[in-house]
Design an enzyme around this catalytic site. Structure first.
Site, PDB file in Angstrom:
ATOM      1  N   THR A   1       0.857  -1.034   0.004  1.00  0.00           N
ATOM      2  CA  THR A   1       0.100  -0.030   0.010  1.00  0.00           C
ATOM      3  C   THR A   1       1.007   1.155  -0.034  1.00  0.00           C
ATOM      4  O   THR A   1       0.646   2.339  -0.858  1.00  0.00           O
ATOM      5  CB  THR A   1      -0.928  -0.130   1.312  1.00  0.00           C
ATOM      6  OG1 THR A   1      -1.645  -1.171   0.927  1.00  0.00           O
ATOM      7  CG2 THR A   1      -1.872   1.057   1.250  1.00  0.00           C
TER       8      THR A   1
ATOM      9  N   ASN B   1      -5.499  -9.267  -8.031  1.00  0.00           N
ATOM     10  CA  ASN B   1      -5.723 -10.101  -6.876  1.00  0.00           C
ATOM     11  C   ASN B   1      -7.220 -10.950  -6.677  1.00  0.00           C
ATOM     12  O   ASN B   1      -7.110 -11.732  -6.242  1.00  0.00           O
ATOM     13  CB  ASN B   1      -5.459  -9.241  -5.541  1.00  0.00           C
ATOM     14  CG  ASN B   1      -6.542  -7.979  -5.657  1.00  0.00           C
ATOM     15  OD1 ASN B   1      -6.375  -7.223  -6.704  1.00  0.00           O
ATOM     16  ND2 ASN B   1      -7.281  -7.523  -4.747  1.00  0.00           N
TER      17      ASN B   1
ATOM     18  N   GLN C   1       0.726  -9.423  -6.692  1.00  0.00           N
ATOM     19  CA  GLN C   1       0.172 -10.806  -6.837  1.00  0.00           C
ATOM     20  C   GLN C   1       0.984 -11.635  -8.030  1.00  0.00           C
ATOM     21  O   GLN C   1       0.759 -12.796  -7.927  1.00  0.00           O
ATOM     22  CB  GLN C   1      -1.414 -10.676  -7.570  1.00  0.00           C
ATOM     23  CG  GLN C   1      -2.216 -10.111  -6.203  1.00  0.00           C
ATOM     24  CD  GLN C   1      -2.117 -11.219  -5.108  1.00  0.00           C
ATOM     25  OE1 GLN C   1      -2.080 -12.046  -5.206  1.00  0.00           O
ATOM     26  NE2 GLN C   1      -3.042 -10.618  -4.224  1.00  0.00           N
TER      27      GLN C   1
ATOM     28  N   GLY D   1       5.856  -8.435   1.115  1.00  0.00           N
ATOM     29  CA  GLY D   1       6.361  -9.513   1.502  1.00  0.00           C
ATOM     30  C   GLY D   1       5.446 -10.824   2.023  1.00  0.00           C
ATOM     31  O   GLY D   1       5.372 -11.901   1.608  1.00  0.00           O
ATOM     32  N   HIS D   2       4.137 -10.365   2.467  1.00  0.00           N
ATOM     33  CA  HIS D   2       3.405 -11.359   2.912  1.00  0.00           C
ATOM     34  C   HIS D   2       2.535 -12.036   1.732  1.00  0.00           C
ATOM     35  O   HIS D   2       1.621 -13.060   2.242  1.00  0.00           O
ATOM     36  CB  HIS D   2       2.567 -10.430   3.970  1.00  0.00           C
ATOM     37  CG  HIS D   2       1.119  -9.860   3.320  1.00  0.00           C
ATOM     38  ND1 HIS D   2       0.053 -10.366   3.366  1.00  0.00           N
ATOM     39  CD2 HIS D   2       1.286  -8.583   3.066  1.00  0.00           C
ATOM     40  CE1 HIS D   2      -0.942  -9.136   2.922  1.00  0.00           C
ATOM     41  NE2 HIS D   2      -0.123  -8.193   2.699  1.00  0.00           N
TER      42      HIS D   2
ATOM     43  N   THR E   1      13.593   4.138  10.736  1.00  0.00           N
ATOM     44  CA  THR E   1      14.684   3.092  11.157  1.00  0.00           C
ATOM     45  C   THR E   1      14.181   1.763  10.293  1.00  0.00           C
ATOM     46  O   THR E   1      13.310   1.011  10.390  1.00  0.00           O
ATOM     47  CB  THR E   1      14.930   2.761  12.382  1.00  0.00           C
ATOM     48  OG1 THR E   1      15.008   3.990  13.003  1.00  0.00           O
ATOM     49  CG2 THR E   1      15.785   1.669  12.989  1.00  0.00           C
TER      50      THR E   1
ATOM     51  N   CYS F   1      -8.760  -6.848   2.091  1.00  0.00           N
ATOM     52  CA  CYS F   1      -8.715  -5.345   2.409  1.00  0.00           C
ATOM     53  C   CYS F   1     -10.180  -4.939   2.556  1.00  0.00           C
ATOM     54  O   CYS F   1     -10.648  -3.981   3.103  1.00  0.00           O
ATOM     55  CB  CYS F   1      -8.093  -4.588   1.644  1.00  0.00           C
ATOM     56  SG  CYS F   1      -6.397  -4.936   1.618  1.00  0.00           S
TER      57      CYS F   1
HETATM   58  N1  PLP Z   1      -2.016  -4.456  -4.339  1.00  0.00           N
HETATM   59  C1  PLP Z   1      -2.476  -5.724  -4.502  1.00  0.00           C
HETATM   60  C2  PLP Z   1      -2.792  -6.325  -5.836  1.00  0.00           C
HETATM   61  C3  PLP Z   1      -2.840  -6.695  -3.306  1.00  0.00           C
HETATM   62  O1  PLP Z   1      -3.430  -7.785  -3.735  1.00  0.00           O
HETATM   63  C4  PLP Z   1      -2.517  -6.178  -2.226  1.00  0.00           C
HETATM   64  C5  PLP Z   1      -2.818  -6.865  -0.959  1.00  0.00           C
HETATM   65  O2  PLP Z   1      -3.903  -7.351  -0.924  1.00  0.00           O
HETATM   66  C6  PLP Z   1      -1.841  -4.841  -2.046  1.00  0.00           C
HETATM   67  C7  PLP Z   1      -1.506  -4.130  -3.047  1.00  0.00           C
HETATM   68  C8  PLP Z   1      -1.729  -4.179  -0.800  1.00  0.00           C
HETATM   69  O3  PLP Z   1      -0.560  -4.891  -0.069  1.00  0.00           O
HETATM   70  P1  PLP Z   1      -0.225  -4.566   1.438  1.00  0.00           P
HETATM   71  O4  PLP Z   1      -1.020  -5.317   2.297  1.00  0.00           O
HETATM   72  O5  PLP Z   1       1.452  -5.185   1.872  1.00  0.00           O
HETATM   73  O6  PLP Z   1      -0.354  -3.126   1.666  1.00  0.00           O
END
Ligand code: PLP
Length: 409
Positions: free
Chosen positions: A70, A181, A209, A230-231, A267, A355
């Site tokens: 984000t 996504n 993605q 990362g996640h 940091t 989200c």
């Molecule tokens: N962009 C896409 C296509 C995503 O699928 C996501 C997370 O679902 C994000 C951005 C946002 O990632 P983050 O959770 O690291 O802010």
């Protein structure tokens, strides 16, 4: 538990955790410190940067660590607006909320002015802004951005001609995703990058993605900015990266200390950075087998649903799509009800972006693809990875048949 929601988040892989452990325990110094206990960690951060760089085919020094995608997405769009002084953004109707909602905020009455407050502009920002020709004296009205949302067709694809027609002399940046996504649909990013380059417009690509699922090579797809997180890759939440092409302009979104060569204050979280680096290294190694391992399982799940559950429909292009994702409308069944029954059977899936999971509106992605789709959410996204296996797909299919039957009767 049968976890079929890898586009929402992934578990931390054991190798990633192992690589992070020393920096969560004994090596807790601050890389900016002058003594060795801290400063030696600068080298550790640089190794991780190199690992991210390798995954995306970049050059050294083109990767900035951020807190998440984000932030990376916001930072890229912000940099392009600030550096060019132009005020048109071109994106698509199916982007992630981290792009769409930032664009909406910029479109609002106050645009960049309101978001970043000219009253609070620092001396450094003023100097940087005037150097790059972005005048802080601009009127509030002229700071407000114009956003063009490119439409998609029923398969979730956009027309390159629409992009070409949308670009004007006022275009600061084109922000389009590599892979969606919710549906996994792949945009033709190479062609998009080439059009942007030919028109002299900056291109930002949200590759969150796509990372680890398809080859990301910024030499082949010459984006100016590219975001990953990362996640979605087997690293923890709270760490992302932004690629900034060497010649692309950059103006920081987060001001603070001199970290990240003055590009992003704060940091460095050494453990998270190490985790992202390791996850990128592993993703690069696993990439050649990813498709072979995941696609047959995804196809078995998709075909099983479409052939045995009445009134189901695929959302997204049949082939121009990630190997791990399938998004299906179950006509006449509310997603939430189906997800509750699946959850009771230990199956994790979702009705779109995590989200926006608390919304019962139809997903903005499906709405953009199929404006005639019903008023409520009736679609489910299943997203697999290399850890998924046959037995899980079989069990998920049985649970889906039972649950959809129960909800229809
Ligand atoms: N962009 C896409 C296509 C995503 O699928 C996501 C997370 O679902 C994000 C951005 C946002 O990632 P983050 O959770 O690291 O802010």
């Amino acid at each position: 538990m049968i976890y079929l929601d890898h586009n929402a988040t992934t578990p931390i892989s054991p190798e990633v955790l192992e690589a992070m452990m020393p920096y969560l325990t004994a090596e807790w110094g601050n890389p900016s410190s002058s003594y060795k206990f801290g400063s030696k960690l600068k080298g550790v951060v640089e190794v991780a940067r190199e690992q991210v760089t390798e995954l995306i085919g970049a050059h050294g020094g083109e990767v900035i660590f951020t807190s998440c995608a984000t932030e990376s997405n916001n930072a890229a769009i912000h940099a392009a607006l600030m550096a060019t002084g132009k005020r048109q953004i071109i994106t698509s109707a199916v982007e992630h909320s981290s792009v769409l909602n930032y664009c909406k905020a910029l479109e609002g009455n106050h645009g960049l002015h309101g978001l970043h407050g000219s009253n609070f502009t620092t001396e450094a920002q003023r100097t940087q802004s005037s150097q790059i020709g972005c005048h802080s004296e601009r009127s509030e009205e002229s700071q407000s951005c114009r956003v063009t949302y490119l439409p998609v067709d029923r398969d979730g694809l956009l027309k390159l001609a629409d992009l070409e027609n949308a670009i004007t002399d006022e275009t600061a940046v084109v922000s389009l995703m590599w892979a969606n996504n919710e549906t996994g649909v792949l945009f033709p990013v190479k062609e998009i990058a080439e059009i942007c380059r030919a028109c002299g417009v900056l291109f930002h690509c949200d590759a969150v993605q796509a990372a680890g699922k398809v080859e990301l090579d910024v030499r082949r797809v010459p984006a100016d900015y590219l975001s990953i997180t990362g996640h979605k890759l087997g690293a923890p939440k709270g760490i992302g990266a932004l690629y900034v092409r060497r010649k692309a302009p950059f103006v920081p979104l987060i001001h603070g200390g001199h970290q990240e060569k003055n590009h992003r204050g704060g940091t460095e979280s050494v453990p998270l950075i190490v985790g992202l680096g390791k996850a990128c290294e592993l993703a690069k190694k696993k990439l050649p087998d990813y498709d072979k391992m995941v696609r047959p399982l995804r196809d078995a799940l998709e075909e099983g649903i479409l052939s045995s559950i009445p009134n189901t429909e695929l959302n997204g292009h049949k082939t121009q799509r990630l190997a791990n994702t399938t998004n299906i409308t179950f006509h006449g069944i509310e997603s939430e009800a189906l997800l509750i029954l699946l959850d009771q059977e230990g199956i994790c899936a979702s009705s779109g972006s995590a989200c926006l999971a608390d919304s019962d509106e139809p997903s903005h992605v499906v709405k953009a693809m199929k404006p005639d789709s019903t008023k409520s959410r009736q679609m489910i996204r299943f997203s697999l990875d290399e850890s998924s296996h046959d037995a899980e797909v079989r069990e998920a299919l049985n649970a889906l048949r039972r649950s959809s039957k129960a909800l229809c009767s």
